[in-house]
Enzyme design. Sequence first.
Site, PDB file in Angstrom:
ATOM      1  N   GLU A   1      -8.306  48.682  49.398  1.00 20.87           N
ATOM      2  CA  GLU A   1      -7.258  47.911  48.547  1.00 20.87           C
ATOM      3  C   GLU A   1      -6.856  46.825  49.075  1.00 20.87           C
ATOM      4  OE1 GLU A   1      -2.834  47.612  50.845  1.00 20.87           O
ATOM      5  OE2 GLU A   1      -4.315  49.913  50.716  1.00 20.87           O
TER       6      GLU A   1
ATOM      7  N   LYS B   1       2.326  57.482  52.151  1.00 19.95           N
ATOM      8  CA  LYS B   1       1.291  56.821  53.122  1.00 19.95           C
ATOM      9  C   LYS B   1       2.616  56.564  54.133  1.00 19.95           C
ATOM     10  CE  LYS B   1       0.840  51.235  53.542  1.00 19.95           C
ATOM     11  NZ  LYS B   1       0.969  50.099  52.646  1.00 19.95           N
TER      12      LYS B   1
END
Length: 216
Positions: free
Chosen positions: A44, A132
Amino acid sequence: MSNSQFSEERFQQAPVVGILRGVDHATLDRIIPIYINAGFSTIEITMNTEGATNMIQKLSEEYPQLNVGAGTVCDMDDLEEALKYGAQFIVTPITNEAIIRKCKSLNIPVFPGALTPTEIYKAWTAGATAVKVFPSSQFGIGYIKDVMAPLNKIPLLPTGGVTLENIADFFQAGVTGVGMGSSLFPKQFLKEGFEQQLFDHLKAVKSAYESVFQTA
């Protein structure tokens, strides 16, 4: 938009999202092959990194074996930019239901940030691929276990506070994956000349979570 798609299978083989924030192109070029060689497959790049979109595009074009995503996506403009440059999955620090719904409609995996049980449930019902749990650094493994007792159907991806020392505990608790930034990419190992140390550290992290599945 890149043609390559997020591979769930690749993610399951190494369920760690490596988070890069504030790196430059030269560092990226040096460390990505090491990351792949150590057995990781999901990366990411945060949108508040200078040149983030170019990095996302470059990685998604040059490394078809990687899942390449955009992090710190906070609004629809960020989302549009990230997708335009080939992001294959989206990570947010917050629960923005419009972003989640848009990603779901495009079949793009989205990992929205949430903390409380209410936020986690909201993110999941809006269409999150996994939630998350952020920032986990302030709450730790005990909090994840407490949340998972009633919300055990929701896949969780704790981010922040996951380290080489405790990664096995998180997987033992039943999380779907984890997000790791500086604990996966220690600053001192990102410098030129520390490639072997970075590789050894990455392999150690991989062994630590794999040990959970070997003994299961």
